[in-house]
Structures are given as structure tokens and as C-alpha cells.
Scaffold this motif. Structure first.
Motif, PDB file in Angstrom:
ATOM      1  N   ILE A  53       0.870  -1.176   0.000  1.00 17.44           N
ATOM      2  CA  ILE A  53       0.000   0.000   0.000  1.00 17.44           C
ATOM      3  C   ILE A  53       0.907   1.226   0.000  1.00 17.44           C
ATOM      4  CG2 ILE A  53      -1.819   1.268   1.198  1.00 17.44           C
ATOM      5  CD1 ILE A  53      -2.725  -1.473   0.253  1.00 17.44           C
ATOM      6  N   ASN A  54       0.844   2.018  -1.038  1.00 18.78           N
ATOM      7  CA  ASN A  54       1.648   3.245  -1.050  1.00 18.78           C
ATOM      8  C   ASN A  54       0.823   4.449  -1.490  1.00 18.78           C
ATOM      9  OD1 ASN A  54       1.515   2.515  -3.767  1.00 18.78           O
ATOM     10  ND2 ASN A  54       3.589   3.268  -4.212  1.00 18.78           N
ATOM     11  N   ALA A  55      -0.471   4.350  -1.219  1.00 18.42           N
ATOM     12  CA  ALA A  55      -1.368   5.497  -1.374  1.00 18.42           C
ATOM     13  C   ALA A  55      -2.495   5.310  -0.361  1.00 18.42           C
ATOM     14  CB  ALA A  55      -1.925   5.580  -2.787  1.00 18.42           C
ATOM     15  N   ASN A  56      -2.611   6.241   0.550  1.00 17.01           N
ATOM     16  CA  ASN A  56      -3.619   6.153   1.607  1.00 17.01           C
ATOM     17  C   ASN A  56      -4.483   7.406   1.625  1.00 17.01           C
ATOM     18  OD1 ASN A  56      -1.085   4.561   2.832  1.00 17.01           O
ATOM     19  ND2 ASN A  56      -2.969   3.709   3.688  1.00 17.01           N
ATOM     20  N   LYS A  57      -5.789   7.191   1.587  1.00 14.46           N
ATOM     21  CA  LYS A  57      -6.681   8.335   1.738  1.00 14.46           C
ATOM     22  C   LYS A  57      -6.524   8.954   3.128  1.00 14.46           C
ATOM     23  CE  LYS A  57     -10.275   7.117  -1.587  1.00 14.46           C
ATOM     24  NZ  LYS A  57     -11.686   6.788  -1.810  1.00 14.46           N
ATOM     25  N   GLY A  58      -6.778  10.252   3.178  1.00 18.57           N
ATOM     26  CA  GLY A  58      -6.798  10.922   4.463  1.00 18.57           C
ATOM     27  C   GLY A  58      -8.101  10.640   5.195  1.00 18.57           C
ATOM     28  N   THR A  59      -8.133  10.995   6.459  1.00 21.70           N
ATOM     29  CA  THR A  59      -9.339  10.819   7.277  1.00 21.70           C
ATOM     30  C   THR A  59      -9.684  12.151   7.917  1.00 21.70           C
ATOM     31  OG1 THR A  59      -8.775   8.529   7.791  1.00 21.70           O
ATOM     32  CG2 THR A  59     -10.368   9.605   9.225  1.00 21.70           C
ATOM     33  N   MET A  60     -10.944  12.554   7.777  1.00 22.82           N
ATOM     34  CA  MET A  60     -11.401  13.781   8.416  1.00 22.82           C
ATOM     35  C   MET A  60     -12.771  13.539   9.038  1.00 22.82           C
ATOM     36  SD  MET A  60     -11.377  17.680   6.973  1.00 22.82           S
ATOM     37  CE  MET A  60     -12.421  17.361   5.560  1.00 22.82           C
ATOM     38  N   ASN A  61     -12.877  13.779  10.338  1.00 26.03           N
ATOM     39  CA  ASN A  61     -14.152  13.689  11.037  1.00 26.03           C
ATOM     40  C   ASN A  61     -14.654  15.096  11.322  1.00 26.03           C
ATOM     41  OD1 ASN A  61     -14.007  10.907  11.073  1.00 26.03           O
ATOM     42  ND2 ASN A  61     -13.083  10.815  13.092  1.00 26.03           N
ATOM     43  N   LEU A  62     -15.886  15.348  10.937  1.00 25.02           N
ATOM     44  CA  LEU A  62     -16.505  16.662  11.117  1.00 25.02           C
ATOM     45  C   LEU A  62     -17.740  16.536  12.000  1.00 25.02           C
ATOM     46  CD1 LEU A  62     -16.480  17.845   7.381  1.00 25.02           C
ATOM     47  CD2 LEU A  62     -14.766  18.356   9.133  1.00 25.02           C
ATOM     48  N   THR A  63     -17.937  17.519  12.851  1.00 30.48           N
ATOM     49  CA  THR A  63     -19.177  17.625  13.618  1.00 30.48           C
ATOM     50  C   THR A  63     -19.916  18.884  13.178  1.00 30.48           C
ATOM     51  OG1 THR A  63     -18.288  16.497  15.568  1.00 30.48           O
ATOM     52  CG2 THR A  63     -20.205  17.905  15.916  1.00 30.48           C
ATOM     53  N   VAL A  64     -21.181  18.713  12.817  1.00 34.02           N
ATOM     54  CA  VAL A  64     -22.057  19.849  12.501  1.00 34.02           C
ATOM     55  C   VAL A  64     -22.974  20.037  13.704  1.00 34.02           C
ATOM     56  CG1 VAL A  64     -23.720  20.830  10.903  1.00 34.02           C
ATOM     57  CG2 VAL A  64     -21.980  19.240  10.067  1.00 34.02           C
ATOM     58  N   LYS A  65     -22.885  21.196  14.334  1.00 37.17           N
ATOM     59  CA  LYS A  65     -23.623  21.451  15.574  1.00 37.17           C
ATOM     60  C   LYS A  65     -24.585  22.617  15.381  1.00 37.17           C
ATOM     61  CE  LYS A  65     -22.903  22.477  20.486  1.00 37.17           C
ATOM     62  NZ  LYS A  65     -21.876  22.789  21.515  1.00 37.17           N
ATOM     63  N   ALA A  66     -25.856  22.346  15.602  1.00 41.15           N
ATOM     64  CA  ALA A  66     -26.882  23.389  15.494  1.00 41.15           C
ATOM     65  C   ALA A  66     -27.395  23.741  16.892  1.00 41.15           C
ATOM     66  CB  ALA A  66     -28.041  22.910  14.632  1.00 41.15           C
ATOM     67  N   THR A  67     -27.459  25.029  17.181  1.00 41.48           N
ATOM     68  CA  THR A  67     -27.964  25.504  18.467  1.00 41.48           C
ATOM     69  C   THR A  67     -29.229  26.321  18.236  1.00 41.48           C
ATOM     70  OG1 THR A  67     -25.736  25.598  19.386  1.00 41.48           O
ATOM     71  CG2 THR A  67     -27.450  26.829  20.547  1.00 41.48           C
ATOM     72  N   GLY A  68     -30.318  25.919  18.864  1.00 41.10           N
ATOM     73  CA  GLY A  68     -31.584  26.641  18.738  1.00 41.10           C
ATOM     74  C   GLY A  68     -32.099  27.065  20.105  1.00 41.10           C
ATOM     75  N   LYS A  69     -33.390  26.926  20.303  1.00 43.73           N
ATOM     76  CA  LYS A  69     -34.006  27.268  21.584  1.00 43.73           C
ATOM     77  C   LYS A  69     -35.129  26.284  21.847  1.00 43.73           C
ATOM     78  CE  LYS A  69     -36.299  31.008  24.139  1.00 43.73           C
ATOM     79  NZ  LYS A  69     -36.839  32.386  24.071  1.00 43.73           N
ATOM     80  N   ALA A  70     -35.077  25.624  22.987  1.00 39.90           N
ATOM     81  CA  ALA A  70     -36.089  24.631  23.334  1.00 39.90           C
ATOM     82  C   ALA A  70     -37.427  25.311  23.626  1.00 39.90           C
ATOM     83  CB  ALA A  70     -35.640  23.821  24.546  1.00 39.90           C
ATOM     84  N   ALA A  71     -38.494  24.610  23.285  1.00 40.35           N
ATOM     85  CA  ALA A  71     -39.845  25.113  23.549  1.00 40.35           C
ATOM     86  C   ALA A  71     -40.817  23.940  23.498  1.00 40.35           C
ATOM     87  CB  ALA A  71     -40.240  26.179  22.521  1.00 40.35           C
ATOM     88  N   HIS A  72     -42.037  24.195  23.949  1.00 38.18           N
ATOM     89  CA  HIS A  72     -43.072  23.158  23.850  1.00 38.18           C
ATOM     90  C   HIS A  72     -43.495  23.032  22.381  1.00 38.18           C
ATOM     91  CE1 HIS A  72     -46.756  20.881  24.545  1.00 38.18           C
ATOM     92  NE2 HIS A  72     -46.329  20.674  25.794  1.00 38.18           N
ATOM     93  N   SER A  73     -43.770  21.794  21.956  1.00 41.23           N
ATOM     94  CA  SER A  73     -44.125  21.588  20.553  1.00 41.23           C
ATOM     95  C   SER A  73     -45.428  22.274  20.152  1.00 41.23           C
ATOM     96  CB  SER A  73     -44.248  20.081  20.261  1.00 41.23           C
ATOM     97  OG  SER A  73     -42.977  19.471  20.310  1.00 41.23           O
ATOM     98  N   SER A  74     -46.272  22.595  21.121  1.00 40.01           N
ATOM     99  CA  SER A  74     -47.523  23.291  20.810  1.00 40.01           C
ATOM    100  C   SER A  74     -47.304  24.781  20.575  1.00 40.01           C
ATOM    101  CB  SER A  74     -48.528  23.091  21.955  1.00 40.01           C
ATOM    102  OG  SER A  74     -48.055  23.708  23.144  1.00 40.01           O
ATOM    103  N   MET A  75     -46.079  25.269  20.929  1.00 41.87           N
ATOM    104  CA  MET A  75     -45.769  26.688  20.749  1.00 41.87           C
ATOM    105  C   MET A  75     -44.394  26.840  20.095  1.00 41.87           C
ATOM    106  SD  MET A  75     -47.131  28.093  24.454  1.00 41.87           S
ATOM    107  CE  MET A  75     -46.377  26.736  25.374  1.00 41.87           C
ATOM    108  N   PRO A  76     -44.253  26.335  18.868  1.00 44.02           N
ATOM    109  CA  PRO A  76     -42.931  26.317  18.228  1.00 44.02           C
ATOM    110  C   PRO A  76     -42.356  27.706  17.977  1.00 44.02           C
ATOM    111  CG  PRO A  76     -44.660  25.741  16.650  1.00 44.02           C
ATOM    112  CD  PRO A  76     -45.295  25.748  18.013  1.00 44.02           C
TER     113      PRO A  76
END
Length: 405
Positions: free
Chosen positions: A168-191
Motif C-alpha cells: 500500500i503506497n497510497a492512503n486516503k486521508g481521514t477527516m471527522n466533522l461535527t455539525v452542531k446546530a444551536t436553537g431554543k427549546a420550547a413546547h411543541s404546541s408553541m414552536p
């Protein structure tokens, strides 16, 4: 060194439970062997029970680098037919955790150095051997060695990871990504009183997938193919009647030189920033793992010597037609060529310590991943071939002697 001693060294290494840690114990064992043979070596502590070891044989240029890692992955002992930390022989198969990945290769390299020293084989140059910590998680050992300059002057690099009679003389790289979304919690009846982070996450993942398909998927490397993109982990919300205030996804990518890790992150970041501006969202991209791709040279000296020296060993395997068919089918699934009688060069998606050691020269360097073992690494009942292990000790001796002739 006779066969019994070679087997005992491998058994001793398997016995040391270097599961994602405790490489210092392995390094201390190797140091005792190397000290007894009169080979210059040093242990480089990394904190706790972790360390690298560097050994040197010969003097001057050229410098041939050799590397093997001392850590192994975790084990579920109840799934094993034998004690995973006791080398168990059954016919030609040797069982044990890490016996293929890669304590057989590690032992073969150390035994090679000791044999060359004991036989006073003249070397017109230097062998610089690295036994590394943490290859399985984070590549901490090879990072430290590269940063400290231990690759300075090295003209070729042999990595003893399990390949069998393949290079083996060619190796793919490795990249781990995290996508983080921040919102605001609420009751589902009052989105309207909240901000649905899961919805923002889904929207962004859709945009990223479209961007990958449109702009990245068609970019290919002649040896490695294209970039791989997988969304593997999703998290968000805790009950059905509550608007989630946070959500995240984890993405694993296998990368190629033509589309670098930095380029990918820059493009995805631009897309996410635009979404945040237009939607009033709060989504961020975090790079957790960043291992670059590496690509060697099929015509380089080390590769050609491995093929010349190793071909007779490959051709001498006592493989049945069923064995050949099984291996051919497996390699076809992995998009790898197969020839039972010759050592071929090929690429792999998995990474090695070469990604860190070759960070400053990732394309065109004379390097080869070539070591005893098979495709059972990380699996229950991991095993290696006893004959292949012994063969590789001979191959490594002939290879070093020829390279430094």
C-alpha cells in the motif's frame, strides 16, 4: 536468533495489554531487547503510561525509516475462542489481539535490527526505527516524532502495517466533522417560542450533501479514486412534544490530495455561514480529526526492492484454489487488484502513521506500507500466519541490506 526465540518475542508482545494505552510497557520490553543487542535506542515519554521508542542502526546517508505502532484496539474477550492476550497457535494461524495489527510486524522489524547487528552486516547508511504510541486513536506518537524532527533526512519509509504480500503506497486521508446546530427549546404546541435545532441541522446537512455531490464527488485520484463522505451519527431532541434546542451530526470523510481537507472545510464553512445569514440560524462546523492523504511513487527504490525480494515469497505461498478465490473476491470488493504470485502496489482508504510522518511531503515520497498480517485486524479472533511472520523477518533483512548496499 532461532524460531523459538522469534515466537517468544511475539508472544511477549501480545501479552502486554496495550489497548489504546500502555505503550510504555511495550517500549520498555523492546528497549531491553535492543540494549542486549547493543543497538542505540531511546524511549521518548508522552505522559502517563505512553511513550515512543526510536532506535538507530548504522551511520550516515541514506536514512531508511521503519515504523510500527505498539497500541492495539479494544477487545470483547467473550467473543474469542482463546485468551486474546495469549498467543495461541493452531496450525499456521497465530491468534491474539494485535497479532496482525501489528505486533507481528513490530516484532519482525525489531528482530531484523537485532539480527543485522548480531551478524555484523555492513550497512552503507542508517536505519531509523520508530515504535509509536496511539496510532489507532489520534496518531499521537507519530505526530510527536514528526514535530521533533525525527523524519529529518529520511529518504524512504517502510510502514509495517498488515498488508500481506501487497504494497500500500497510497492512503486516503481521514477527516471527522461535527455539525452542531444551536436553537431554543420550547413546547411543541408553541414552536414560535423556540428555534428547532434539528430542523436547522437537517437543512444544513441537505445543503452539504448537495454541495459534495455537485462539487466534490467527481474529483478523483488515479490511484485512490474519489473522496468518501458519510453521515454516521445523528443526535437531537429528547422527547416528541419538545422542540429540540440542540442537534448535531458526525461526518466521516476519506480524502485525496486533489481535494485537500482544508479545501473541503473551507467550502462547507462557506455554505454553513451563508445558511446562518439567510435563515438567522446558529450552526457551526467543527473539525475533530484531520489526517491528510499520502501518495507514494510506484517506481521508487524501496517499492521496487520489495517487489524484487518479496515476489518469490508471494509465489511460494501454499494457497488452495479456494483461498485464492476468497482473497480475489475480498480485494475486488475493496477495489484492489489481486495477483497471488506477485507483490502489487495499490491504495487503501485506511490511514497509517505515514500521514503524520510524511506531513511535509505527502505526494511522491518513497514509502511503502508492507507487513505481515491479513484482513482480520480489529476483529474477534484476530490472527496472522506463522509462516508469513517468519518470512517477513527474512524479507526485511534482505530489504535493508539491499537498500543500504
Amino acid at each position: 536468533m532461532d524460531e523459538k526465540q522469534k515466537m517468544q518475542i511475539l508472544a511477549d508482545l501480545v501479552k502486554i495489554r496495550s489497548v489504546n494505552d500502555h505503550e510504555l510497557q511495550v517500549a520498555n520490553y523492546l528497549k531491553r531487547l535492543l540494549d542486549a543487542a547493543g543497538i542505540e535506542n531511546e524511549i521518548l515519554p508522552l505522559g502517563g503510561d505512553r511513550a515512543n521508542l526510536v532506535a538507530t542502526l548504522g551511520h550516515g546517508q541514506p536514512i531508511l525509516g521503519m515504523t510500527g505502532h505498539m497500541d492495539v484496539v479494544d477487545v470483547e474477550a467473550e467473543n474469542w475462542k482463546s485468551d486474546p492476550f495469549v498467543l495461541t497457535e493452531d496450525g499456521d494461524n497465530l491468534y491474539g489481539r494485535g497479532v496482525a495489527d501489528m505486533k507481528d510486524g513490530l516484532a519482525a522489524m525489531v528482530i531484523t535490527l537485532i539480527t543485522l547487528k548480531e551478524q555484523r552486516v555492513p550497512l552503507n547508511g542508517t536505519v531509523r526505527f520508530f515504535a509509536t504510541a496511539g496510532e489507532e486513536v489520534g496518531e499521537i506518537g507519530s505526530k510527536a516524532l514528526a514535530k521533533a524532527g525525527y523524519m529529518d533526512g529520511v529518504e524512504a519509509l517502510l510502514v509495517g502495517e498488515p498488508t500481506g504480500y501487497r504494497i500500500i503506497n497510497a492512503n486516503k486521508g481521514t477527516m471527522n466533522l461535527t455539525v452542531k446546530a444551536t436553537g431554543k427549546a420550547a413546547h411543541s404546541s408553541m414552536p414560535k417560542l423556540g428555534r428547532n435545532a434539528a430542523k436547522d441541522l437537517i437543512n444544513v446537512l441537505h445543503l452539504m450533501q448537495a454541495q459534495f455531490d455537485d462539487q466534490m464527488a467527481s474529483v478523483e485520484n488515479t490511484a485512490m479514486g474519489g473522496t468518501l463522505y458519510n453521515v454516521d451519527v445523528l443526535r437531537g431532541g429528547n422527547q416528541v412534544n419538545a422542540i429540540p434546542g440542540s442537534a448535531s451530526a458526525e461526518i466521516n470523510m476519506r480524502t485525496i490530495p486533489e481535494l485537500s481537507n482544508d479545501q473541503i472545510v473551507a467550502q462547507f464553512t462557506q455554505t454553513i455561514d451563508q445558511y446562518n445569514r439567510e435563515a438567522g440560524a446558529n450552526v457551526e462546523l467543527i473539525r475533530d480529526t484531520n489526517i491528510i492523504s499520502t501518495q507514494g511513487n510506484d517506481a521508487a527504490k524501496l517499492v521496487k526492492l520489495i517487489q524484487k525480494i518479496g515476489d518469490p515469497y508471494a509465489a511460494g505461498q501454499n494457497l488452495s484454489d479456494a483461498d485464492k478465490q476468497r482473497e480475489a473476491q475480498l480485494l475486488q470488493l475493496l477495489d484492489m487488484p489481486y495477483d497471488p504470485d506477485h507483490i502489487l502496489t495499490m491504495s487503501a482508504s485506511g490511514g497509517t502513521d505515514a500521514a503524520q510522518l510524511l506531513k511535509d511531503q505527502p505526494v511522491g515520497f518513497d514509502y511503502a506500507v508492507f507487513g505481515p498480517g491479513n484482513d482480520t485486524q480489529h476483529q474477534d479472533n484476530e490472527y496472522t500466519s506463522k509462516q508469513m511472520y517468519l518470512n517477513f523477518i527474512e524479507i526485511y533483512q534482505k530489504l535493508i541490506t539491499a537498500y543500504l548496499a
